[in-house]
Design a protein around this motif. Sequence first.
Motif, short mmCIF file in Angstrom:
data_model
loop_
_atom_site.label_atom_id
_atom_site.label_comp_id
_atom_site.label_asym_id
_atom_site.label_seq_id
_atom_site.Cartn_x
_atom_site.Cartn_y
_atom_site.Cartn_z
N VAL A 1 -83.19 -6.56 21.86
CA VAL A 1 -82.48 -7.84 21.76
C VAL A 1 -83.47 -8.84 21.17
O VAL A 1 -84.57 -9.02 21.69
N LEU A 2 -83.07 -9.48 20.07
CA LEU A 2 -83.93 -10.43 19.37
C LEU A 2 -83.33 -11.83 19.45
O LEU A 2 -82.13 -12.00 19.26
N GLU A 3 -84.20 -12.80 19.72
CA GLU A 3 -83.82 -14.20 19.65
C GLU A 3 -84.72 -14.86 18.62
O GLU A 3 -85.94 -14.85 18.77
N ASN A 4 -84.12 -15.39 17.57
CA ASN A 4 -84.89 -15.93 16.43
C ASN A 4 -85.90 -14.91 15.91
O ASN A 4 -87.06 -15.22 15.64
N ASP A 5 -85.43 -13.65 15.82
CA ASP A 5 -86.21 -12.52 15.30
C ASP A 5 -87.42 -12.17 16.15
O ASP A 5 -88.31 -11.44 15.70
N ARG A 6 -87.48 -12.64 17.38
CA ARG A 6 -88.56 -12.26 18.30
C ARG A 6 -87.96 -11.39 19.41
O ARG A 6 -86.93 -11.71 19.99
N LEU A 7 -88.62 -10.29 19.69
CA LEU A 7 -88.14 -9.36 20.71
C LEU A 7 -88.21 -10.00 22.09
O LEU A 7 -89.27 -10.46 22.52
N THR A 8 -87.09 -10.04 22.80
CA THR A 8 -87.07 -10.62 24.15
C THR A 8 -86.69 -9.61 25.22
O THR A 8 -87.05 -9.78 26.38
N ILE B 1 -93.51 -3.98 20.64
CA ILE B 1 -93.56 -3.16 21.85
C ILE B 1 -95.01 -2.83 22.19
O ILE B 1 -95.42 -2.91 23.35
N GLU B 2 -95.78 -2.47 21.16
CA GLU B 2 -97.19 -2.15 21.38
C GLU B 2 -97.93 -3.34 21.95
O GLU B 2 -98.76 -3.21 22.86
N ALA B 3 -97.64 -4.54 21.45
CA ALA B 3 -98.29 -5.75 21.95
C ALA B 3 -97.89 -6.02 23.40
O ALA B 3 -98.69 -6.55 24.19
N ALA B 4 -96.67 -5.64 23.78
CA ALA B 4 -96.19 -5.89 25.14
C ALA B 4 -96.85 -4.97 26.17
O ALA B 4 -96.69 -5.18 27.37
N LEU B 5 -97.58 -3.96 25.71
CA LEU B 5 -98.29 -3.07 26.63
C LEU B 5 -99.74 -3.51 26.85
O LEU B 5 -100.46 -2.90 27.62
N LYS B 6 -100.15 -4.58 26.16
CA LYS B 6 -101.51 -5.09 26.31
C LYS B 6 -101.53 -6.22 27.33
O LYS B 6 -100.54 -6.93 27.50
N SER B 7 -102.67 -6.39 27.99
CA SER B 7 -102.76 -7.43 29.01
C SER B 7 -102.92 -8.82 28.40
O SER B 7 -102.45 -9.81 28.95
N LYS B 8 -103.57 -8.92 27.23
CA LYS B 8 -103.80 -10.23 26.61
C LYS B 8 -102.74 -10.48 25.53
O LYS B 8 -102.51 -9.62 24.68
N VAL B 9 -102.14 -11.67 25.57
CA VAL B 9 -101.14 -12.07 24.58
C VAL B 9 -101.60 -13.38 23.95
O VAL B 9 -101.76 -14.39 24.65
N TRP B 10 -101.80 -13.38 22.64
CA TRP B 10 -102.27 -14.58 21.95
C TRP B 10 -101.11 -15.52 21.65
O TRP B 10 -100.00 -15.08 21.34
#
Length: 500
Positions: A18-25, A287-296
């Motif tokens: 599901v994308l909101e403004n092309d960002r995965l939510t 999805i790969e970024a969502a598995l990391k602890s740090k989010v920029w």
Amino acid sequence: MSHKMLVESDPHQTRIAVLENDRLTEIFVERHRHRGVVGNVYKGRVTRVLPGMQAAFVDIGLERDAFLYVSDVAPDLDVLDELDSEEPAGDEPPSHHHGPTPSIDELLKPGQEIIVQVIKDPLPGKGARISTHVTLPGRYLVLLPTVRHFGVSRRIDDEAERERLLAVLGELPLAGGGLIVRTVGEGKGQEAFASDLDYLGRLWEKVRQRAARVAAPTLLHQDLDLALRVVRDLLNQEFAVLWVDGEETYARIVEFLDQVQPGMVAKVKLFRQEASLFEQFGIEEQIEAALKSKVWLKSGGYIVINPTEALVAIDVNTGRFVGQRTLEDTVLQTNLEAVEEIVRQIRLRDLGGIIVIDLIDMVEREHREQVFAELESELKRDRAKNKVLNISEFGLVEITRKRSRANLERLLTQPCPYCGGRGRVRSTTTICLNLRKQLLRQRRRAGQMELLLRVHPEIARALQEEERAILEELERSLGVTLLLQSDPSLHHERFDVVEV
């Protein structure tokens, strides 16, 4: 805000973004060999009743017995009588009882057969959570076959519309049980509700008839697969398009919508390009970024998400962001940007339980109120039930959030075979010192001329360079020559001593 839904299906799994403004939510994943059981209705047999925990275990045919709290048990529960009666099951909603709540051993006995529904999938080491309050969702309505209760989704906040919907419910031909209007039912009329009720009524009758014929434990009703379930529950006028990668899944979705909501069929598009649907929209990277602890964050700040056994801790930092005017403005801008991203990550990762957010300290009260208002606004987008407490004097925000399925991390990853899930391994120096201790304990091998040390390549490098003194000490103390053998297949913390 532009909404899109992407459905990618292959012989092994179905994934929905599901994308909101092309960002995965939100991301939903169903492995076909490990399909979830939430929403399934079973005829189960009570195996244990635990008055001390006010709960019971019920065999529903899964690997582990399911768990049933006393609050999820109808006080007048009697499956056989219920199957033979068309009388309404009382005037109160499921969560309310007249007078004090009965004890679990007054409601259930070992060996008793009951109809239950799974409300939470099994987790590692835990069985599924179940309830005797069956709910059957349709497109616009939820049927409560065992409880006489009429309600409207809390997300419909217009009082006039709520009153209109309740009035429409009262005119429907419902012999027993109750109904709740779903959020997508806002603005709908009696004809749409009557059609939905007819479908749900026939579905419940099939469940009743099957329950009367079979012995426990048995599956009575299996909920729709992931693709149809998410389309049923989420697709509404806010979505500009529903892309589907897979002709068979596309055909099933179109057929399903043609029955329950024909006006939405035009939004469904078949994806025909060579690249996969998720690659085309950049979903794999998100999805790969969502598995990391740090989010920029875009500003240069960042958040760190640390799930633990009891809670999820989220820390906000300014990082590379230095602001433009004052420190307080820099902190405010970072916190505002952070709470938006935090809520997106909570939804995307499906984090549940107690969530504690450590915001950057704000001196001005108006800034704290502004950040909290932004957090509440973002949380309204979350479909999961949540509750948030105001910012404390230490800059902490506490959120409780209900989760019904395994979160993204549990779904897509497993504990690290190196660290055993700790998230860290012993340092190179620690391993070299452990090796030293073990060899000194084995001085009886001093009669040997040579010993072979089989170690990980990183440990071998350390013993030849910065930890060379350890190797030299051992050779002097033991009177042997130590030979090093690098083995990349060896665990980082493991080592073997072999007599040559």
